[in-house]
Design a protein around this motif. Structure first.
Motif, PDB file in Angstrom:
ATOM      1  N   LEU A 293     -13.535 -42.835 -17.321  1.00  0.00           N
ATOM      2  CA  LEU A 293     -14.786 -42.132 -17.617  1.00  0.00           C
ATOM      3  C   LEU A 293     -14.459 -40.786 -18.237  1.00  0.00           C
ATOM      4  O   LEU A 293     -13.416 -40.190 -17.936  1.00  0.00           O
ATOM      5  CB  LEU A 293     -15.592 -41.931 -16.335  1.00  0.00           C
ATOM      6  N   ASP A 294     -15.331 -40.295 -19.083  1.00  0.00           N
ATOM      7  CA  ASP A 294     -15.098 -38.966 -19.627  1.00  0.00           C
ATOM      8  C   ASP A 294     -15.431 -37.908 -18.573  1.00  0.00           C
ATOM      9  O   ASP A 294     -15.957 -38.221 -17.501  1.00  0.00           O
ATOM     10  CB  ASP A 294     -15.901 -38.741 -20.918  1.00  0.00           C
ATOM     11  N   LEU A 300     -17.810 -44.477 -20.819  1.00  0.00           N
ATOM     12  CA  LEU A 300     -16.853 -45.357 -20.154  1.00  0.00           C
ATOM     13  C   LEU A 300     -16.061 -46.110 -21.221  1.00  0.00           C
ATOM     14  O   LEU A 300     -16.617 -46.568 -22.220  1.00  0.00           O
ATOM     15  CB  LEU A 300     -17.590 -46.368 -19.266  1.00  0.00           C
ATOM     16  N   ALA A 301     -14.756 -46.235 -21.004  1.00  0.00           N
ATOM     17  CA  ALA A 301     -13.918 -47.088 -21.850  1.00  0.00           C
ATOM     18  C   ALA A 301     -13.067 -47.965 -20.943  1.00  0.00           C
ATOM     19  O   ALA A 301     -12.700 -47.560 -19.837  1.00  0.00           O
ATOM     20  CB  ALA A 301     -13.035 -46.247 -22.767  1.00  0.00           C
ATOM     21  N   ALA A 351      -3.962 -47.155 -19.860  1.00  0.00           N
ATOM     22  CA  ALA A 351      -5.390 -46.846 -19.780  1.00  0.00           C
ATOM     23  C   ALA A 351      -5.811 -45.991 -20.963  1.00  0.00           C
ATOM     24  O   ALA A 351      -5.045 -45.139 -21.430  1.00  0.00           O
ATOM     25  CB  ALA A 351      -5.696 -46.123 -18.478  1.00  0.00           C
ATOM     26  N   PRO A 352      -7.022 -46.186 -21.480  1.00  0.00           N
ATOM     27  CA  PRO A 352      -7.544 -45.285 -22.503  1.00  0.00           C
ATOM     28  C   PRO A 352      -7.725 -43.886 -21.921  1.00  0.00           C
ATOM     29  O   PRO A 352      -7.609 -43.674 -20.705  1.00  0.00           O
ATOM     30  CB  PRO A 352      -8.895 -45.901 -22.874  1.00  0.00           C
ATOM     31  N   GLU A 353      -8.028 -42.928 -22.778  1.00  0.00           N
ATOM     32  CA  GLU A 353      -8.205 -41.547 -22.323  1.00  0.00           C
ATOM     33  C   GLU A 353      -9.165 -40.831 -23.266  1.00  0.00           C
ATOM     34  O   GLU A 353      -8.983 -40.861 -24.487  1.00  0.00           O
ATOM     35  CB  GLU A 353      -6.863 -40.821 -22.297  1.00  0.00           C
ATOM     36  N   PHE A 354     -10.191 -40.202 -22.689  1.00  0.00           N
ATOM     37  CA  PHE A 354     -11.111 -39.392 -23.479  1.00  0.00           C
ATOM     38  C   PHE A 354     -10.562 -37.974 -23.613  1.00  0.00           C
ATOM     39  O   PHE A 354      -9.916 -37.450 -22.694  1.00  0.00           O
ATOM     40  CB  PHE A 354     -12.487 -39.313 -22.804  1.00  0.00           C
ATOM     41  N   SER A 355     -10.817 -37.350 -24.734  1.00  0.00           N
ATOM     42  CA  SER A 355     -10.547 -35.917 -24.835  1.00  0.00           C
ATOM     43  C   SER A 355     -11.519 -35.185 -23.923  1.00  0.00           C
ATOM     44  O   SER A 355     -12.550 -35.731 -23.509  1.00  0.00           O
ATOM     45  CB  SER A 355     -10.712 -35.453 -26.279  1.00  0.00           C
ATOM     46  N   LEU A 361     -11.335 -40.766 -28.404  1.00  0.00           N
ATOM     47  CA  LEU A 361     -10.943 -41.789 -27.440  1.00  0.00           C
ATOM     48  C   LEU A 361      -9.545 -42.280 -27.810  1.00  0.00           C
ATOM     49  O   LEU A 361      -9.340 -42.904 -28.853  1.00  0.00           O
ATOM     50  CB  LEU A 361     -11.933 -42.958 -27.454  1.00  0.00           C
ATOM     51  N   TYR A 362      -8.576 -41.949 -26.948  1.00  0.00           N
ATOM     52  CA  TYR A 362      -7.187 -42.357 -27.159  1.00  0.00           C
ATOM     53  C   TYR A 362      -6.938 -43.677 -26.433  1.00  0.00           C
ATOM     54  O   TYR A 362      -7.469 -43.919 -25.342  1.00  0.00           O
ATOM     55  CB  TYR A 362      -6.230 -41.298 -26.619  1.00  0.00           C
ATOM     56  N   PHE A 363      -6.120 -44.519 -27.026  1.00  0.00           N
ATOM     57  CA  PHE A 363      -5.744 -45.788 -26.408  1.00  0.00           C
ATOM     58  C   PHE A 363      -4.371 -46.163 -26.942  1.00  0.00           C
ATOM     59  O   PHE A 363      -3.752 -45.385 -27.688  1.00  0.00           O
ATOM     60  CB  PHE A 363      -6.783 -46.874 -26.707  1.00  0.00           C
TER      61      PHE A 363
END
Length: 993
Positions: A293-294, A300-301, A351-355, A361-363
């Motif tokens: 979650l951001d 959500l990603a 896992a993805p990652e939000f700034s 959105l990093y993945f």
């Protein structure tokens, strides 16, 4: 009168004997305690910690910082204090005895005892216990009102077996008769039909098929969302995973399919804590994972796979994204999305990652690997490893790293709602570091590609470093062949590295690309001044960056230097410890800390290098000065200091060689320091003891420790630690065990608990039982590791032998690994020791040099040339040094009884090294034994083996240093036919050898 006088004397003697403390035994280990988990509430009013025995049931303690409240939760662990400081939540383990009993009975995992949950309101005695709980979570930064917990599977209900009465039995017989009548009628009807329809009429009617075993899923269990204030609960069935957003406004729940209802599909639910509404954002998938979650809890990603069968050999995952207001999660990336190189797909392991601002959105991407050919028969195909001189890594290292490489992934990013993938990493940029919490338009990428082979002899790998745009993926080179450490500043304005050859720190300015030596004006060494390896000495390290990348803080041996990363202002010494020989080291108090803030109070741990005293100092960044200190004292500050979020209160441990770790709280208070009160106010660090461990220690003859200095054979002064029994009598003579590795004198005030040995002598046990233990510091010279040990250890032994309370005929040496090597070498150079024990010793440097450290797969060449062995040359440059420093080549000179411990799964020092030495000494008729613990690594892991080694070390040294009878394993050995039946630790009084 004379008889009357004797009575009180005898009474006094009796009292003295009864007051004597008892020696430690191996039976005390299990109950010896340590303080493990440590938390402090945000308001600073409550601390939570666990008191854990070495074996058995721990206790979780909730305590007020003013010592007016204390609540114990038996077997509690994994605690969390809610953000509002009002509740403590923890899990409760089953009784140690119950788990042990279940293991003895070899119960299945589902039959093992389960954890419970406890919820405690701070300051009260009430405890809500909830049985059979898998896990719980609380929002990281929520108000503290909500929590969620996941239950274990329901236990099967055994069928009720009722004892029938006479009427029930009669009714049962009548029902049975009716059933038989209906069965007979059915058979008559089928026989009648068979006359016209044939034998097919007699076939049984097909029933509806049940789900195949392969189609069944591991069903989720009940998830409970609980309001801690009201006790209200909302329940979700078939939950398998769940996540709170940081502010606690959103709860994500994953549910599984149902084995009973094939129409029910797996789902991802978005539950709004604010309005209590649950929305299905994703449905019908085989697997979903890596939810993120951001920071705002509005996006959500996650990664999911919904197209393959359960047994598919190759699966392709996709990246999904959901934002509040959408109907459902949207597919953002798959393997054919624009920007993804052919042959790559979405990584399922990262896992993805939000700034932080939620705009990026990093993945990660990973290589599509060829699936295994299932048509090949295993026993008909070759199994081999091919070593090639051009391989980046040796085959053993490749095999150790196999799972890592199979899951190797490369960073990529999506910007906003743009569906074009920007590839950031790759095979030539395998490491990617974000800046400004991912908000920056650049990342730092680093690779070791092209520099990996040389690790074999250098012991380190050099990096090529780039800046990569998150907007278009463009690269800009920073520098090639940098030796670590390399740091990207928090805001992403600078790249920082230490140049070991030039012995200075350099920065690369992202804006403009200027490279600056930022430490050239510092006149004291920033590297380890006393380093004695044949290599460039390493730096003392980086403390932290200042906010907005304004400064970077660097260490020298004693102090902290504030340095301008742009090089415009001169470095500033912040601590000024060098004139007093006091080392200052920063102790972070917040695990989320990313930089030093302008208003922050910093905690420094101090170590006085003259007397080894410890202390704490508080530095106020706002005033740029130290505002409070503890006095230096004969104690050591433990690792890990925790600060209350909203007050200046710190929790830490303090210990000494004779004081078991004590949990302390320090608080900054303004105190009137004037003579007439009402005058000057000064901040003072007020300390409060919260808990002292191991009160039983006072019942035992403990140890003392003192710093000893002597002159070595080469004329250099050295230091060492001398441990004595608490009841030391200078009129007696004591046996001495010399233990060593490299340098230990800074650990004068470290507490050493009695514990079963992983590989070395336990100081409290041996001191309590009448031994002296001496731990000398060793200083090394290039090419002379063995003689350096001789210079330090034997000079220390000769120094100690002159003491009137030392029995110079009863001295021994003991060491493990590098210490084991030095023991093995020393007994080829002197006969002054009555016994020796060497754990995992290298005996033959010529055979070990080219060998493999099986735990890592690394070749050992770098270790001998540049690292711990300190030879400084290759084997073919100076074979004489390898032979000279190898105990094996002088085995014929050994006259000291030697016990070796070398285990058959040793991943650090090859097991054959111990075998080489043992077989040589055995052939020469020397007294030698080898303990080989099956399946154990370099140091013993299994507690049963540690206890066994402790007993044998005690028996071994008792025999050779105290004249105790030899146990049977020492006197006769144990044949393989007795393995697992007889351990031979009993003493046979008449046996001698």
């Amino acid at each position: 009168m004379r008889k009357l006088f004797c009575i009180p004397v005898l009474l006094l003697v009796g009292l003295h004997v009864s007051a004597q403390k008892k020696p430690l035994t191996h039976a005390v280990y299990d109950g010896w305690q340590s303080i493990n988990e440590r938390y402090i509430s945000n308001d600073g009013k409550w601390v939570v910690y666990t008191v854990t025995p070495q074996e058995g049931d721990a206790t979780l303690v909730i305590q007020s910082t003013d010592n007016t409240y204390r609540k114990e939760i038996p077997r509690g662990y994994g605690a969390a204090i809610t953000e509002d400081s009002r509740f403590v939540i923890c899990k409760i383990r089953p009784l140690f005895s119950a788990t042990r009993e279940a293991k003895i009975k070899k119960k299945k995992p589902d039959e093992m005892p389960n954890d419970s949950l406890a919820i405690i309101e701070t300051g009260t005695d009430s405890v809500l216990r909830i049985p059979r709980v898998k896990s719980f979570k609380t929002p990281e930064k929520g108000a503290g009102q909500w929590m969620a917990y996941l239950r274990e599977k329901e236990l099967p209900v055994p069928p009720a077996v009722a004892t029938p009465d006479s009427l029930s039995q009669l009714n049962g017989l009548l029902r049975m008769a009716d059933s038989l009548t209906r069965l007979a009628d059915s058979l008559r009807n089928k026989a009648s039909e068979a006359k016209t329809k044939g034998l097919t009429a007699l076939q049984p009617v097909k029933k509806e098929s049940k789900p195949k075993a392969g189609d069944r899923v591991d069903e989720g269990t009940e998830l409970v969302l609980r309001n801690l204030y009201t006790g209200e609960e909302k329940k979700f069935a078939l939950a398998s995973d769940y996540y709170f957003s940081k502010p606690g406004n959103t709860l994500i729940i994953e549910t599984t399919r149902s084995n009973a209802d094939t129409l029910m599909k797996a789902t991802v639910l978005w539950y709004s804590i604010i309005n209590g509404k649950a929305d299905t954002v994703f449905r019908g998938f085989n697997e979903a994972k890596n939810y993120v979650l951001d920071d705002a809890g509005t996006q959500l990603a996650f990664i999911a796979e919904r197209d393959s069968s359960a047994k598919a050999l190759q699966k392709f995952y996709k990246l999904y994204h959901y934002r509040t207001g959408m109907d459902s999660a949207r597919l953002r990336v798959h393997r054919n999305t624009a920007g993804i190189t052919k042959g790559l797909t979405i990584s399922e392991t990262q896992a993805p990652e939000f700034s932080a601002n939620g705009k990026k959105l990093y993945f990660s991407l990973m290589a599509i690997r060829k699936p295994k050919d299932t048509t090949l028969v295993d026993f008909e195909t070759a199994r081999l490893d091919i070593w090639h001189y051009k391989d980046d890594y040796l085959q053993p290292q490749q095999l150790v790293q196999l799972n890592t490489e199979l899951q190797r992934s490369y960073r990529a990013v999506l910007n906003g709602d743009d569906d074009k993938v920007i590839k950031l990493g790759g095979e030539d940029a395998e490491m990617v570091y974000l800046a400004d919490e991912g908000n920056s338009d650049y990342v730092m990428a680093a690779t070791t590609k092209g520099n990996r082979i040389e690790f074999q002899w250098l012991g380190y790998t050099r990096y090529n470093v780039y800046l990569v745009s998150t907007i278009d993926g463009a690269r800009k080179q920073v520098k090639d062949k940098i030796r670590t450490p390399i740091i990207f500043s928090p805001k992403g304005k600078y790249v920082l590295w230490y140049d070991a050859a030039q012995k200075n720190y350099f920065t690369y300015a992202v804006a403009g690309g200027a490279i600056t030596n930022i430490t050239k004006s510092i006149k004291v060494p920033l590297y380890e001044e006393d380093d004695d390896h044949p290599d460039d000495p390493p730096a003392h390290g980086i403390m932290k960056w200042h906010e907005d990348d304004k400064y970077v803080y660097l260490y020298d041996k004693y102090d902290v230097w504030q340095c301008d990363p742009g090089g415009k202002t001169a470095p500033l010494n912040v601590t000024n410890g060098r004139p007093h020989k006091v080392v200052y080291r920063y102790m972070p108090t917040n695990k989320e800390e990313k930089f030093i803030a302008d208003t922050q109070k910093l905690v420094f741990k101090r170590l006085n290098m003259v007397n080894k005293y410890g202390g704490l100092s508080i530095y106020d960044m706002k005033d740029r000065r130290f505002v409070a200190d503890t006095a230096d004292g004969p104690f050591k500050i433990g690792f890990g200091i925790v600060k209350a979020k909203n007050s200046d209160q710190f929790v830490y441990t303090r210990e000494s060689f004779d004081v078991s770790p004590v949990l302390m709280m320090a608080q900054i208070k303004n105190t009137d320091v004037s003579d007439n009160s009402g005058g000057a106010m000064m901040p003072v660090l007020v300390q409060t003891q919260l808990h002292a461990t191991n009160p039983q220690q006072k019942e035992y003859n403990w140890l003392t420790c003192e710093l000893v200095k002597w002159t070595m054979f080469d004329g250099k002064r050295s230091e060492g630690l001398l441990y004595k029994p608490e009841n030391f009598d200078p009129k007696k003579k004591y046996p001495v065990i010399f233990y060593f590795y490299e340098k230990y004198s800074d650990e004068l005030y470290a507490y050493r608990p009695p514990a079963p040995s992983a590989s070395t002598v336990n100081f409290p046990y041996f001191a309590s039982n009448g031994y002296l233990i001496f731990v000398p510091d060793i200083y090394y010279k290039k090419g002379e590791p063995g003689e350096s040990a001789y210079n330090a250890v034997v000079s220390a032994a000769k120094f100690m032998a002159k003491k009137p309370w030392v029995d110079s005929t009863k001295m021994a040496i003991q060491g493990q690994s590098w210490g084991g090597y030095q023991v093995a070498y020393l007994i080829t150079r002197t006969n002054m020791f009555a016994a020796a024990e060497a754990g995992a010793p290298v005996a033959n440097m010529t055979s070990a040099y080219g060998g493999i450290r099986w735990g890592t797969g690394l070749n050992r060449q770098f270790q001998y040339e540049r690292s711990q062995s300190r030879i400084g040359y290759t084997l073919w440059q100076r074979p004489d040094l390898y032979i000279k420093n190898s105990p094996l080549f002088n085995a014929d000179k050994v006259n000291t009884p030697l016990m070796i411990m070398h285990n058959d799964a040793d991943g650090a020092v090859p097991w054959y090294q111990g075998i080489e030495y043992f077989t040589a000494l055995r052939r020469l008729g020397k007294k030698v034994w080898m303990l080989q613990y099956n399946g154990e690594d370099h140091n013993l892991v299994e507690r049963r083996n540690r206890k066994d080694l402790s007993i044998r070390l005690g028996q071994y040294f008792d025999h050779f240093l105290k004249g105790a009878p030899a146990p049977r394993w020492l006197a006769e050995g144990l044949p393989a036919t007795s393995k697992g039946i007889d351990w031979g630790v009993e003493v046979e009084e008449k046996k001698a050898f």
